[in-house]
Design an enzyme around this catalytic site. Structure first.
Site, PDB file in Angstrom:
ATOM      1  N   LYS A 215       1.010  -0.879  -0.189  1.00  0.00           N
ATOM      2  CA  LYS A 215      -0.452  -0.358   0.054  1.00  0.00           C
ATOM      3  C   LYS A 215       0.748   1.504   0.317  1.00  0.00           C
ATOM      4  O   LYS A 215       1.444   1.298   1.386  1.00  0.00           O
ATOM      5  CB  LYS A 215      -1.031   0.002   0.984  1.00  0.00           C
ATOM      6  CG  LYS A 215      -1.694   1.259   1.259  1.00  0.00           C
ATOM      7  CD  LYS A 215      -2.346   1.944   2.495  1.00  0.00           C
ATOM      8  CE  LYS A 215      -2.291   2.711   3.050  1.00  0.00           C
ATOM      9  NZ  LYS A 215      -1.845   3.694   2.077  1.00  0.00           N
TER      10      LYS A 215
ATOM     11  N   GLU B 201      10.624   0.590  10.561  1.00  0.00           N
ATOM     12  CA  GLU B 201      11.049   1.888  10.451  1.00  0.00           C
ATOM     13  C   GLU B 201      10.760   2.975  10.377  1.00  0.00           C
ATOM     14  O   GLU B 201      10.072   3.732   9.401  1.00  0.00           O
ATOM     15  CB  GLU B 201      12.135   1.701   8.527  1.00  0.00           C
ATOM     16  CG  GLU B 201      13.193   2.333   8.684  1.00  0.00           C
ATOM     17  CD  GLU B 201      13.239   3.718   7.376  1.00  0.00           C
ATOM     18  OE1 GLU B 201      12.859   4.652   8.692  1.00  0.00           O
ATOM     19  OE2 GLU B 201      13.077   4.264   6.328  1.00  0.00           O
TER      20      GLU B 201
ATOM     21  N   CYS C 202      13.596  10.605   6.946  1.00  0.00           N
ATOM     22  CA  CYS C 202      13.275  10.327   8.098  1.00  0.00           C
ATOM     23  C   CYS C 202      14.793  10.000   8.805  1.00  0.00           C
ATOM     24  O   CYS C 202      14.586   9.759   9.950  1.00  0.00           O
ATOM     25  CB  CYS C 202      13.274   8.579   8.427  1.00  0.00           C
ATOM     26  SG  CYS C 202      13.966   7.443   6.891  1.00  0.00           S
TER      27      CYS C 202
ATOM     28  N   GLU D 200      10.072  15.132  16.035  1.00  0.00           N
ATOM     29  CA  GLU D 200      10.423  15.149  14.009  1.00  0.00           C
ATOM     30  C   GLU D 200       9.587  15.690  13.938  1.00  0.00           C
ATOM     31  O   GLU D 200       8.028  16.164  14.141  1.00  0.00           O
ATOM     32  CB  GLU D 200      10.284  13.730  13.950  1.00  0.00           C
ATOM     33  CG  GLU D 200      10.742  13.435  12.470  1.00  0.00           C
ATOM     34  CD  GLU D 200      10.254  12.138  12.035  1.00  0.00           C
ATOM     35  OE1 GLU D 200       9.101  11.099  11.814  1.00  0.00           O
ATOM     36  OE2 GLU D 200      10.897  11.635  10.817  1.00  0.00           O
TER      37      GLU D 200
END
Ligand code: NAI
Ligand code: MG
Length: 488
Positions: free
Chosen positions: A193, A267, A301, A398
């Site tokens: 997906k 991850e 990331c 983040e």
């Protein structure tokens, strides 16, 4: 006076527009789901728009898959696994993967342009980084397909079965390649997906996979939102889940998979430290800082989003950094001169702006260069915050945008403490002339990847992944292959 005039001239100098052509791009008005080697309508007949974040225009409609569609995809993947893919010789499997890699190369330009139109990243990056790296992942893992017995000496590697893969919007095609290539090489079949804002290159990849003659059902692409992803995660007939995305969703997935026999790799996010020592080659380090945080608008990331500069060179580094970001070109992602493209979505732009406000309120020193920003589309200038406290929210969470926090340090011990003082542990960068210092820090920084005198370097042969809330499991290299096999 003469100097002042000269500076004015330099800053007034402009590149001529150099837009990449889109005339060779053909996008369907509406994309179906790719299940069992066929394009099919979603059961609920629901569709959602895919937007070009640089123009705010809808460039295609994408299918919204529900539980029933995911079910169909898993049934197709199971059947393909049992009847075809697991029976095929490993050399034959490898040939298909090589063919996909070559066909991606043939259509590289088309893939790069669509990646940029759908996601907002500069064409320079999609053309030179995303697409070539995605092809290289397929080439690399194609090579392993018939060498599994040598990959894990004295152990027997068997495929897991059907794997469910959910990917984010920051590197849409590259993440699809990271997921699909090792899964196929190890003999698994796939239900993947893409992220809801960037489905188009994965659907183009489905076309390539179709044209490659890969047996029906080996790769299925189902588009949709978080609930589509959840239907994959919770499906009873899936043997492994691989997820890349936010830490919050990673935690939901880990809870959902707990107590089942599903294998899992995650991850997740990061808040990586980029550390500059006084003996570092400063000009190169400045380029490394720029690349670390402004590559892909900071939607990375492993972005080097926390800069640590040794106190003795802090003023110099910050001065050079400010000078350098004033020449970054923010704007049309399809322009070959653009350094910083569009923020991936309106929602992400709002998140970034929220953090910028928090940073200002927390009392950090804010800096943005004077740069022209297009009137339409989602754009954010490169942003620096200096004098940032370790406890400040912008240094802890983040942001996933072009926002850098700057802190200083005096000693190795101090910077190690500060760098490791984060819930994350994905990557880090160390800039110094001293080899022994690099070795000392690389063993003590709690990060999956540590770059020395460089940043954001990727290679299919090199494992990538995190510690702590950045997730677990590795992608790339032999480690990445191991995530898709049962060893006995
Ligand atoms: P997200 O984690 O919600 O999206 C990633 C993927 O997971 C998408 O394909 C999404 O449809 C899917 N998903 C969402 N909820 C799910 C669920 N419950 N079960 C299964 N799949 C699910 O990320 P989002 O909301 O797009 O971004 C939010 C923040 O996450 C960003 O601001 C950024 O900080 C972070 N992020 C980090 C990424 C990374 O690579 N480290 C990638 C994307 C986002
Ligand atoms: Mg889009």
């Amino acid at each position: 006076m003469a100097k002042k005039n000269q500076q004015k001239k330099v800053s007034g100098w402009e590149y001529s527009p150099s837009p990449e052509s889109t005339s060779h791009i053909s996008l369907k008005k509406r994309y179906q789901l790719y299940i069992n080697g066929e394009w099919v309508n979603p059961t609920g007949e629901r569709y959602f728009p895919s937007v070009n974040p640089a123009t705010e225009e809808v460039i295609a409609e994408v299918s919204y898959a529900d539980q029933t569609d995911v079910d169909k995809a898993v049934i197709a993947a199971r059947k393909a696994y049992e009847e075809v893919w697991s029976k095929l010789s490993s050399a034959e499997r490898g040939k298909y993967i090589y063919r996909i890699a070559r066909m991606m190369q043939e259509r590289a330009r088309e893939l790069a342009v669509i990646e940029t139109m759908d996601g907002g990243k500069p064409i320079r990056e999609s053309r030179d980084i995303d697409v070539p790296l995605a092809c290289n992942h397929f080439f690399y893992y194609a090579g392993w397909a018939d060498k599994l017995e040598y990959a894990f000496p004295n152990r027997k590697a068997k495929p897991l079965g059907v794997v469910g893969q959910i990917i984010p919007w920051n590197f849409p095609l590259l993440m699809a390649a990271w997921k699909i290539a090792p899964a196929l090489a190890a003999g698994n079949t796939v239900v993947l997906k893409p992220a809801e804002t960037t489905s188009l290159t994965a659907l183009k990849l489905a076309e390539i996979i179709h044209d490659s003659g890969l047996p029906p059902g080996v790769v299925n692409i189902v588009t949709g939102f978080g609930d589509t992803g959840a239907a994959i995660v919770n499906h009873k007939d899936i043997n492994k889940i691989a997820f890349t995305g936010s830490t919050d969703v990673g935690k939901i997935i880990q809870r959902a998979v707990a107590g089942t026999s599903k294998k899992l790799t995650l991850e997740l996010g990061g808040k990586s430290a980029n550390i500059i020592f006084e003996d570092a080659p400063i000009d190169e380090a400045v380029e490394g800082i720029i690349n670390g945080i402004f590559f892909n608008q900071g939607h990375v990331c492993c972005a080097g989003s926390r800069l640590f500069v040794q106190e003795s060179v802090a003023d110099k580094v910050i001065r050079k950094l400010k000078h350098r970001i004033s020449s970054l070109k923010v704007g049309d992602p399809l322009d070959k001169n653009t350094d910083i493209g569009a923020i991936n979505s309106k929602a992400q732009l709002e998140t970034i702006r929220k953090y910028i406000e928090i940073g200002k309120r927390e009392g950090a020193e804010f800096y943005q260069p004077d740069c022209a920003i297009p009137g339409t589309g989602y754009f954010c200038p490169p942003t620096l915050f200096s004098n940032v406290a370790q406890s400040s929210i912008i240094a802890q969470e983040e942001i996933f945008g072009p926002v850098l926090t700057i802190q200083t340090f005096r000693t190795v011990d101090e910077v190690l403490q500060k760098a490791n003082n984060t819930p994350y542990g994905l990557a880090a960068g160390v800039w110094t002339d001293k080899g022994s210092r690099i070795f000392n820090l690389t063993t003590k920084l709690r990060a999956g990847v540590v770059w020395a005198n460089t940043y954001n370097k990727f290679d299919p042969a090199s494992p990538f992944g995190g510690y702590k809330e950045s997730g677990f499991g590795r992608e790339g290299g032999l480690h990445g292959l191991e995530a898709y096999v049962k060893l006995s």
